[in-house]
Design a protein around this motif. Structure first.
Motif, PDB file in Angstrom:
ATOM      1  N   ALA A   7      14.901  11.199   6.084  1.00 28.41           N
ATOM      2  CA  ALA A   7      13.650  11.865   5.731  1.00 28.41           C
ATOM      3  C   ALA A   7      13.345  11.720   4.243  1.00 28.41           C
ATOM      4  CB  ALA A   7      13.727  13.349   6.108  1.00 28.41           C
ATOM      5  N   ARG A   8      14.398  11.875   3.383  1.00 25.65           N
ATOM      6  CA  ARG A   8      14.189  11.749   1.946  1.00 25.65           C
ATOM      7  C   ARG A   8      13.783  10.327   1.576  1.00 25.65           C
ATOM      8  NH1 ARG A   8      18.888  13.007   0.531  1.00 25.65           N
ATOM      9  NH2 ARG A   8      18.580  15.282   0.327  1.00 25.65           N
ATOM     10  N   LEU A  11      10.170   9.613   2.649  1.00 29.55           N
ATOM     11  CA  LEU A  11       9.196  10.224   1.738  1.00 29.55           C
ATOM     12  C   LEU A  11       9.023   9.383   0.487  1.00 29.55           C
ATOM     13  CD1 LEU A  11       7.381  12.638   1.106  1.00 29.55           C
ATOM     14  CD2 LEU A  11       9.360  13.791   0.103  1.00 29.55           C
ATOM     15  N   THR A  14       7.102   6.129   1.215  1.00 27.22           N
ATOM     16  CA  THR A  14       5.671   6.326   1.507  1.00 27.22           C
ATOM     17  C   THR A  14       4.820   6.106   0.264  1.00 27.22           C
ATOM     18  OG1 THR A  14       6.203   7.928   3.243  1.00 27.22           O
ATOM     19  CG2 THR A  14       3.977   7.976   2.382  1.00 27.22           C
ATOM     20  N   MET A 345       9.605   7.839  10.579  1.00 29.83           N
ATOM     21  CA  MET A 345       9.508   9.003   9.713  1.00 29.83           C
ATOM     22  C   MET A 345       8.446   8.809   8.641  1.00 29.83           C
ATOM     23  SD  MET A 345      10.440  12.063   9.146  1.00 29.83           S
ATOM     24  CE  MET A 345      11.907  12.193  10.206  1.00 29.83           C
ATOM     25  N   GLU A 346       8.297   7.583   8.148  1.00 26.72           N
ATOM     26  CA  GLU A 346       7.242   7.306   7.174  1.00 26.72           C
ATOM     27  C   GLU A 346       5.872   7.577   7.777  1.00 26.72           C
ATOM     28  OE1 GLU A 346       7.530   3.547   5.181  1.00 26.72           O
ATOM     29  OE2 GLU A 346       9.726   3.641   5.054  1.00 26.72           O
ATOM     30  N   VAL A 349       5.421  11.333   7.937  1.00 23.87           N
ATOM     31  CA  VAL A 349       5.126  11.892   6.612  1.00 23.87           C
ATOM     32  C   VAL A 349       3.651  11.716   6.278  1.00 23.87           C
ATOM     33  CG1 VAL A 349       5.512  11.596   4.135  1.00 23.87           C
ATOM     34  CG2 VAL A 349       7.461  11.645   5.708  1.00 23.87           C
ATOM     35  N   ILE A 352       1.718  14.219   8.356  1.00 27.41           N
ATOM     36  CA  ILE A 352       1.844  15.598   7.859  1.00 27.41           C
ATOM     37  C   ILE A 352       0.983  15.807   6.624  1.00 27.41           C
ATOM     38  CG2 ILE A 352       3.438  17.240   6.798  1.00 27.41           C
ATOM     39  CD1 ILE A 352       5.621  16.166   8.649  1.00 27.41           C
ATOM     40  N   MET A 353       1.034  14.854   5.689  1.00 26.18           N
ATOM     41  CA  MET A 353       0.220  14.990   4.482  1.00 26.18           C
ATOM     42  C   MET A 353      -1.264  15.068   4.818  1.00 26.18           C
ATOM     43  SD  MET A 353       1.939  12.649   1.488  1.00 26.18           S
ATOM     44  CE  MET A 353       1.735  11.110   2.399  1.00 26.18           C
TER      45      MET A 353
END
Length: 430
Positions: A7-8, A11, A14, A345-346, A349, A352-353
């Motif tokens: 996840a880190r 992020l 991205t 996950m990218e 992200v 979500i943003m």
């Protein structure tokens, strides 16, 4: 690599191409913004409609009138004309006409199958309202049965006891008042004629000033139940023998209304009566609300569809640019599943943003717009109790979850392509 590390890393990746990511997020923001406004508008207007429904009564009841009954629409109080009023008497007193329910009608309603209770609403036909200056104005009274639907600008709703009266805000000119609070406590006289033409007067105190609701309730003065009965008793004086009661409508309880509604309506029609449910009275309003909501939701979904292609394009370019990096990660032992998860996950992200920003802007715009449009001095400020936008937390969570799912699905294609990369070939990529 642990899930937290994935996840880190996602992020951080991205924001490698800030402009490309920003443009993709903007597309998602547009969709989230539109869906949020649609949801808020639907919740707000439906909340107002629920208040209107409460004013009409229980949704399990049916309201019965004489077929052809209609209320005349007027704008503000008209000055009282005794000569015109003298020629408007009906068989149950001045102003009642013939569109009323009689005891015979009530008995016929009670005999209809699946009707469990009948509550007739008495007819009251007043002649005029006289202010403290002696000016008289033609008066049509609303039924105390509609008191639940009143929207008050000042004061309180007329109750069961006391000679109390509420008046519409547009009647303030009758009392030379600019503020609703100024007329609270004002004493007026109400004139009413019996069948012989003899007029009597009753003193009443103004306890509330109302605004007209979408249902029409609050557009005319409303008496308390005691005042309503007093006026009715005076209007029925003069009959030789027992006076025949007349009713403007009857509130009917129907057993299992959903199943028996049409049968009861057909039976009423045979008696030349008209039966209406709450849904009948507000059905057109709900239809408009639903249609607008679907149209706006469609625009939001179109924007999200366009945004999903943006996510696909952004991540495909990212995979292409990071081919050697992918090869190195796999050569160092990173599994295909982890690579798939990294790129998925990218996409999440980005979703979500976009959803958080879009939902936030939508809520802010909705609340500000609602305050401006329905507030004092706004274009819709005269519609009592109107709410155009309401925050529904569950709907907002649903919108965010929907966007995240769409983003994840959009990211599966580029993520799968990255996961299938051969590490040797990827490391040779120039």
């Amino acid at each position: 690599m642990r899930s937290v590390d994935v996840a880190r890393t996602a992020l951080g990746n991205t924001f490698r191409s800030k402009l490309r990511t920003a443009l993709t997020v903007v597309a998602i923001v547009i969709g989230a913004f539109t869906l949020t406004l649609t949801s808020g508008l639907g919740a707000g207007v439906n909340k107002y409609v629920d208040n209107v429904v409460a004013g009409f009564g229980d949704s399990s009841q049916m309201f019965v009138l004489k077929a052809g009954s209609a209320e005349a629409e007027t704008e503000g109080p008209a000055e009282y004309d005794p000569e015109a009023a003298a020629g408007s008497s009906g068989m149950f007193g001045p102003g009642t006409g013939g569109d009323v329910l009689t005891e015979s009608d009530i008995e016929n309603i009670e005999d209809i199958d699946n009707v469990s209770a009948v509550d007739p609403v008495v007819v009251v036909s007043a002649d005029y309202l006289e202010n403290s200056a002696g000016d008289q104005y033609a008066l049509t009274l609303d039924s105390p049965a509609n008191a639940l639907g009143l929207e008050l600008e000042a004061g309180e709703t007329p109750g069961d006891d006391g000679m109390d009266l509420s008046v519409p805000a547009e009647w303030l000119t009758v009392f030379d008042a600019e503020d609703a609070e100024q007329v609270i406590g004002e004493t007026v006289e109400i004139g009413v004629s019996n069948v012989t033409g003899e007029q009597s007067t009753v003193e009443a105190e103004i306890v509330g000033v109302t605004e007209e609701a979408l249902s029409g309730i609050g557009a005319t003065p409303m008496p308390s139940r005691e005042l309503n009965q007093e006026l009715y008793d005076l209007s029925m004086e003069g009959y030789q023998g027992e006076a025949q009661d007349a009713y403007s409508m009857a509130v009917v309880d129907v057993d299992d209304l959903e199943a028996n509604e049409q049968g009861v309506k057909d039976a009423l029609s045979e008696e030349e009566l008209l039966g209406m449910t709450v849904e009948d009275q507000i059905g057109a309003i709900q239809g408009v609300i639903d249609a607008v909501s679907w149209v706006l939701s469609g625009f939001g979904l179109i924007a999200l569809l366009a945004a999903s292609f943006g996510i696909v394009n952004t991540l495909l370019m990212s995979v292409q640019e990071r081919t050697r990096e992918i090869g190195l990660m796999k050569a160092l032992g990173m599994s295909s599943g982890k690579v798939f998860g990294l790129f998925s996950m990218e996409a999440v992200v980005i979703g979500i943003m976009g959803s958080v920003i879009g939902v936030g802007l939508g809520v802010a715009a909705g609340l500000i717009g609602n305050g401006w449009l329905t507030g004092e001095g706004g274009p819709l400020g005269e519609v009592a109790g109107l709410t155009l936008f309401a925050v529904d937390p569950m709907a907002l969570l649903g919108i965010t979850a929907l966007i995240v799912v769409i983003a994840f699905l959009a990211g599966t294609l580029p993520a799968a392509r990255a996961a299938k990369k051969d590490p040797i070939e990827a490391l040779r990529y120039e």
